[in-house]
Design an enzyme around this catalytic site. Structure first.
Site, PDB file in Angstrom:
ATOM      1  N   CYS A   1     -53.794  98.183 -42.250  1.00 49.68           N
ATOM      2  CA  CYS A   1     -55.515  98.704 -42.810  1.00 49.68           C
ATOM      3  C   CYS A   1     -55.639  99.895 -42.131  1.00 49.68           C
ATOM      4  O   CYS A   1     -55.021 100.441 -41.077  1.00 49.68           O
ATOM      5  CB  CYS A   1     -56.153  97.568 -42.385  1.00 49.68           C
ATOM      6  SG  CYS A   1     -56.022  96.073 -42.867  1.00 49.68           S
TER       7      CYS A   1
ATOM      8  N   ARG B   1     -50.207 104.503 -46.238  1.00 53.98           N
ATOM      9  CA  ARG B   1     -49.834 103.446 -45.312  1.00 53.98           C
ATOM     10  C   ARG B   1     -49.957 101.889 -46.464  1.00 53.98           C
ATOM     11  O   ARG B   1     -49.398 100.959 -46.019  1.00 53.98           O
ATOM     12  CB  ARG B   1     -50.808 103.359 -44.293  1.00 53.98           C
ATOM     13  CG  ARG B   1     -50.761 104.529 -43.105  1.00 53.98           C
ATOM     14  CD  ARG B   1     -51.757 104.295 -42.478  1.00 53.98           C
ATOM     15  NE  ARG B   1     -51.871 103.211 -41.505  1.00 53.98           N
ATOM     16  CZ  ARG B   1     -51.526 102.895 -40.539  1.00 53.98           C
ATOM     17  NH1 ARG B   1     -50.665 104.189 -39.963  1.00 53.98           N
ATOM     18  NH2 ARG B   1     -51.505 101.931 -39.627  1.00 53.98           N
TER      19      ARG B   1
ATOM     20  N   TRP C   1     -55.360  95.964 -46.192  1.00 58.83           N
ATOM     21  CA  TRP C   1     -54.169  95.302 -46.328  1.00 58.83           C
ATOM     22  C   TRP C   1     -54.377  93.907 -46.310  1.00 58.83           C
ATOM     23  O   TRP C   1     -54.414  93.522 -44.922  1.00 58.83           O
ATOM     24  CB  TRP C   1     -53.082  96.004 -45.665  1.00 58.83           C
ATOM     25  CG  TRP C   1     -51.875  95.775 -46.361  1.00 58.83           C
ATOM     26  CD1 TRP C   1     -51.456  96.410 -47.477  1.00 58.83           C
ATOM     27  CD2 TRP C   1     -50.444  95.165 -45.846  1.00 58.83           C
ATOM     28  NE1 TRP C   1     -49.973  96.024 -47.823  1.00 58.83           N
ATOM     29  CE2 TRP C   1     -49.679  95.132 -46.621  1.00 58.83           C
ATOM     30  CE3 TRP C   1     -50.478  94.172 -44.840  1.00 58.83           C
ATOM     31  CZ2 TRP C   1     -48.409  94.585 -46.606  1.00 58.83           C
ATOM     32  CZ3 TRP C   1     -49.264  93.550 -44.684  1.00 58.83           C
ATOM     33  CH2 TRP C   1     -48.374  93.783 -45.717  1.00 58.83           C
TER      34      TRP C   1
ATOM     35  N   ASN D   1     -59.162  96.030 -37.868  1.00 61.89           N
ATOM     36  CA  ASN D   1     -57.695  96.108 -38.249  1.00 61.89           C
ATOM     37  C   ASN D   1     -57.226  94.900 -37.284  1.00 61.89           C
ATOM     38  O   ASN D   1     -57.866  94.673 -36.081  1.00 61.89           O
ATOM     39  CB  ASN D   1     -57.028  97.260 -37.832  1.00 61.89           C
ATOM     40  CG  ASN D   1     -57.175  98.423 -38.947  1.00 61.89           C
ATOM     41  OD1 ASN D   1     -57.879  97.996 -39.830  1.00 61.89           O
ATOM     42  ND2 ASN D   1     -56.470  99.322 -38.857  1.00 61.89           N
ATOM     43  N   GLY D   2     -56.051  94.369 -37.557  1.00 60.04           N
ATOM     44  CA  GLY D   2     -55.388  93.658 -36.861  1.00 60.04           C
ATOM     45  C   GLY D   2     -55.647  91.943 -37.067  1.00 60.04           C
ATOM     46  O   GLY D   2     -56.335  91.644 -38.108  1.00 60.04           O
TER      47      GLY D   2
ATOM     48  N   GLU E   1     -26.081  92.844 -42.566  1.00 59.78           N
ATOM     49  CA  GLU E   1     -27.560  93.695 -42.604  1.00 59.78           C
ATOM     50  C   GLU E   1     -27.045  95.148 -42.064  1.00 59.78           C
ATOM     51  O   GLU E   1     -27.499  95.949 -42.700  1.00 59.78           O
ATOM     52  CB  GLU E   1     -28.708  93.114 -41.988  1.00 59.78           C
ATOM     53  CG  GLU E   1     -30.121  93.859 -41.934  1.00 59.78           C
ATOM     54  CD  GLU E   1     -30.582  94.232 -43.314  1.00 59.78           C
ATOM     55  OE1 GLU E   1     -30.154  93.709 -44.198  1.00 59.78           O
ATOM     56  OE2 GLU E   1     -31.244  94.973 -43.103  1.00 59.78           O
TER      57      GLU E   1
ATOM     58  N   LYS F   1     -27.447  98.796 -44.253  1.00 62.63           N
ATOM     59  CA  LYS F   1     -28.253  99.859 -43.792  1.00 62.63           C
ATOM     60  C   LYS F   1     -27.288 100.996 -43.965  1.00 62.63           C
ATOM     61  O   LYS F   1     -27.828 102.178 -44.648  1.00 62.63           O
ATOM     62  CB  LYS F   1     -28.660  99.850 -42.410  1.00 62.63           C
ATOM     63  CG  LYS F   1     -29.874  98.848 -42.109  1.00 62.63           C
ATOM     64  CD  LYS F   1     -31.153  99.023 -42.885  1.00 62.63           C
ATOM     65  CE  LYS F   1     -30.973  98.187 -43.887  1.00 62.63           C
ATOM     66  NZ  LYS F   1     -31.795  97.599 -44.811  1.00 62.63           N
TER      67      LYS F   1
ATOM     68  N   GLU G   1     -26.751 101.898 -47.593  1.00 63.96           N
ATOM     69  CA  GLU G   1     -28.040 102.366 -48.445  1.00 63.96           C
ATOM     70  C   GLU G   1     -28.214 103.783 -48.182  1.00 63.96           C
ATOM     71  O   GLU G   1     -28.609 104.571 -49.149  1.00 63.96           O
ATOM     72  CB  GLU G   1     -29.221 101.598 -48.172  1.00 63.96           C
ATOM     73  CG  GLU G   1     -29.077 100.164 -48.726  1.00 63.96           C
ATOM     74  CD  GLU G   1     -30.498  99.390 -48.083  1.00 63.96           C
ATOM     75  OE1 GLU G   1     -31.085  98.746 -48.989  1.00 63.96           O
ATOM     76  OE2 GLU G   1     -30.381  99.389 -46.857  1.00 63.96           O
TER      77      GLU G   1
ATOM     78  N   HIS H   1      -7.493  87.495 -43.229  1.00 59.51           N
ATOM     79  CA  HIS H   1      -7.144  87.002 -44.582  1.00 59.51           C
ATOM     80  C   HIS H   1      -7.303  88.174 -45.447  1.00 59.51           C
ATOM     81  O   HIS H   1      -7.205  87.835 -46.742  1.00 59.51           O
ATOM     82  CB  HIS H   1      -7.788  85.715 -45.011  1.00 59.51           C
ATOM     83  CG  HIS H   1      -7.572  84.696 -44.051  1.00 59.51           C
ATOM     84  ND1 HIS H   1      -6.443  84.028 -43.749  1.00 59.51           N
ATOM     85  CD2 HIS H   1      -8.413  84.297 -43.085  1.00 59.51           C
ATOM     86  CE1 HIS H   1      -6.583  83.103 -42.918  1.00 59.51           C
ATOM     87  NE2 HIS H   1      -7.834  83.323 -42.324  1.00 59.51           N
TER      88      HIS H   1
ATOM     89  N   LYS I   1     -37.640 100.624 -53.604  1.00 57.92           N
ATOM     90  CA  LYS I   1     -38.300  99.863 -52.639  1.00 57.92           C
ATOM     91  C   LYS I   1     -38.529  98.475 -53.113  1.00 57.92           C
ATOM     92  O   LYS I   1     -38.155  97.579 -52.723  1.00 57.92           O
ATOM     93  CB  LYS I   1     -39.538 100.349 -52.204  1.00 57.92           C
ATOM     94  CG  LYS I   1     -40.004  99.615 -51.062  1.00 57.92           C
ATOM     95  CD  LYS I   1     -39.520  99.683 -49.729  1.00 57.92           C
ATOM     96  CE  LYS I   1     -39.928  99.011 -48.681  1.00 57.92           C
ATOM     97  NZ  LYS I   1     -38.944  98.572 -47.631  1.00 57.92           N
TER      98      LYS I   1
END
Ligand code: G6P
Length: 624
Positions: free
Chosen positions: A2, A27, A89, A115-116, A496, A500, A503, A519, A619
């Site tokens: 936020c 943001r 947000w 915020n938070g 993962e 990265k 990508e 194998h 995204k």
């Protein structure tokens, strides 16, 4: 996350805070609001779900810009000199007009933006409700406004009321408040959520992030935790939670706007990698109670967990990799059979779904079309559904029976980093929650919670590997192929790490459980081939060491990511990166993703790639 803006001074305060919110738009947010004082001392508030333009249309009665006339400061209308504004947000409650900030105390005297997350807001809300308070929104912010109002009603100045109120709240938050009874100031408070004061000449302001302040001043104060700031036209005072004055230490910002948005980092991806310690705190916020028990309010009732006999985790991309981690934990910890599906395969795979099963949808955006379609299929088949989602108000979050939010804040870089860490943590919280409900034998909730509480700090330590990783990236930027290997949870994290690198650095990777190399994939190892081994799992370390030797025997160069205190790969691997250890094999493996993310980042940078927006990728993928 936020956005916060606040201004007092000679300019049209509403125009200033609106402009400041615009500068925080990158943001991400889903509603916005402003409160200001007019000359007569009344508080005006305007809040709207949607983009800032929606708020602008109401404020200025035109095309949503101050230039279009009307509104505060328009012809024949008072110019307001104090305003606060917020872009929200959503976390507690969906993105609606009612839930948008500012919120008011019981008497309508104090306006508040926040915020938070206030972790104990349900307890506070209960106390307030018992004292006759009622609420118009579902937010924790409105509860905070009422707590401040309760203190203010004792007849103290606003800063004192805020100070006392902050002492009653737990969590990570930043506040800005003003009162119609004290028209020459506003008060801000910080506890772990960013808050920046901007110092001007005859004007002062506050924001959650530096880009909002740059057009108005470059002298800023980064407010520290547990501080209250009082902003008047001609000065700013800071105090601690005991009410003792604290000196103002300002610094000069010479970043341009773009650099400021990235918090001084060159790319959003690097910023988001570095945000992970805070993201870990955010994902856990409000989810561990004072007794050290996991508390997930958003999930099913206890009887449902007793009934569930199988879990299917359904996701795409990075979220799928988090799902693999979930499987590891659900089966290890709970002996709960778990399968993980790519959403795109699940839809057309004619899945066998037990009526007692649970389908878990992991998604950062909450909008990935394949995942959404798989969710709808489960709903048609009357299977229970649970979302693990970052974006509140997104389609998956809305359509799942229950959703636990990852609370990672907006992720801007296409390659996901912080969302993955938060997804894995939420899956761990979920597993612990189920273990609590089912009283699963052998699960030490106290130990797991202690490990979780120490995890953010371990991530901070882990990020100090950056220089070492950067040197390796420089050396291997020309690699034609990189292996990512591991066993158990390390194998999932290795996937993962490989994603990265693919990508953003466009380097082909071969990811495989280390024991599977012989194998087939081993045939690809040549002199100098780089193999990154996740080797944090003590239970299979000897086996991993053997696999390292197999790669080296074919000329491979091995980088091992292992835990501090383990020396089994010292002098064996060509390079060893050590992450801080905890009791949990799951958390140790998860931490090893940080150096892998940094490796991908620095290889991509060395190759001059478009890091935040890699070619061919998006995204949020809302096509099949
Ligand atoms: C795209 C993004 C990935 C993401 C995947 C799933 O491919 O580039 O970063 O992991 O979609 O997205 P979701 O929003 O459902 O997590």
């Amino acid at each position: 996350m936020c956005g916060i803006a606040g201004y007092i001074g000679p300019r049209n305060a509403v125009e200033v805070v609106y402009d400041q919110l615009k500068r925080l738009e990158y943001r991400g947010y889903d509603s916005a609001g402003v409160a200001y004082l007019n000359g007569g001392g009344t508080i005006h508030v305007v809040k709207r779900a949607g983009k800032l333009g929606e708020l602008g249309k109401v404020l200025w009665d035109g095309d949503g810009t101050p230039e279009s006339g009307g509104g505060p400061g328009g012809e024949g209308i008072d110019v307001p000199h104090l305003a606060i504004a917020h872009s929200r947000w959503a976390t507690h409650g969906g993105p609606t007009d009612e839930n948008a900030h500012p919120h008011f105390d019981r008497y309508g005297d104090v306006a508040l933006i926040h915020n938070g997350i206030i972790e104990n807001y349900l307890d506070l809300k209960g106390e307030l409700a018992a004292a006759g308070h009622s609420f118009e929104s579902e937010t924790d912010t409105e509860v905070a406004a009422h707590v401040i109002g309760q203190e203010y009603a004792k007849g103290v100045p606003l800063e004192e009321a805020v100070r006392q109120a902050v002492r009653r709240m737990r969590g990570a938050f930043a506040f800005v408040a003003f009162s119609k009874r004290e028209r020459d100031k506003f008060v801000a408070a910080r506890n772990a959520s960013p808050l920046i004061v901007g110092l001007g000449q005859g004007e002062n302001m506050v924001a959650s992030d530096i880009p909002a302040l740059i057009p108005y001043t470059r002298e800023v104060v980064a407010v520290e935790d547990d501080r209250i700031a009082v902003l008047e036209r001609d000065g700013v005072r800071l105090m601690d939670l005991e009410g003792k004055p604290v000196p103002l230490e300002s610094f000069h910002v010479d970043w341009d706007v773009e650099a400021a948005e990235k918090g001084g980092y060159e790319h959003f991806m690097l910023k988001e990698i570095h945000e992970q310690p805070d993201v870990i705190r955010g994902a856990l916020a409000g989810r561990i109670d004072d007794k050290g028990r996991v508390r997930l309010d958003q999930v099913f009732g206890d009887h449902v967990w007793q009934d569930i006999d199988r879990v299917n985790i359904i996701a795409c991309g990075t979220a799928y990799h988090a799902g693999l981690m979930g499987k590891f934990l659900f089966e290890r910890l709970l002996q709960l059979p778990t399968d993980v599906f790519f959403s795109s395969e699940f839809r057309y795979g004619d899945p066998i779904l037990s009526p007692k099963s649970l389908a878990v949808f992991v998604s950062q955006s909450g909008e990935t079309l394949d995942s959404l379609a798989a969710l709808r299929l489960c709903k048609q088949r009357r299977i229970r559904t649970l979302g693990v989602v970052n974006v509140v108000g997104s389609s998956i979050a809305r359509e799942c029976d229950r959703t636990v939010f990852t609370q990672a804040g907006p992720e801007i870089s296409v390659a996901s980093t912080k969302a993955y860490t938060a997804q894995c943590l939420v899956l761990m919280l979920l597993a612990l929650h189920i273990a609590q409900v089912k009283e699963t034998p052998g699960v030490r909730i106290d130990e797991a919670v202690a490990d979780l509480r120490a995890f953010a700090e371990k991530a901070e330590v882990c990020l100090r590997l950056e220089d070492e990783v950067k040197a390796l990236a420089e050396r291997f930027k020309g690699a034609p192929l990189v292996f990512f290997l591991g066993r158990n949870a390390d194998a999932h994290v290795a996937r993962e790490g490989a994603l990265k690198l693919k990508e953003i650095a466009y380097i082909p990777t071969q990811e495989s459980p280390a024991g599977e190399m012989k194998h087939g994939p081993l045939a690809l190892v040549e002199q100098g081939t780089l193999a990154i081994f996740g080797a944090t799992d003590a239970d299979v370390r000897e086996k991993t060491v053997s696999n390292v030797r197999e790669v080296q025997a074919r000329g491979g160069f091995v980088v091992a990511v292992t835990t501090e205190g383990d020396d089994s790969l010292d002098g064996v691997a060509e390079a060893v990166l050590k992450v801080p250890a905890s009791r949990s094999a799951y958390l140790n493996a998860l931490l090893s993703v940080l150096p892998m993310q940094l490796f991908a980042y620095y290889v991509a940078k060395a190759k001059g790639c478009e890091i935040d927006q890699p070619r061919n990728l998006a995204k949020s993928v809302t096509v099949e």
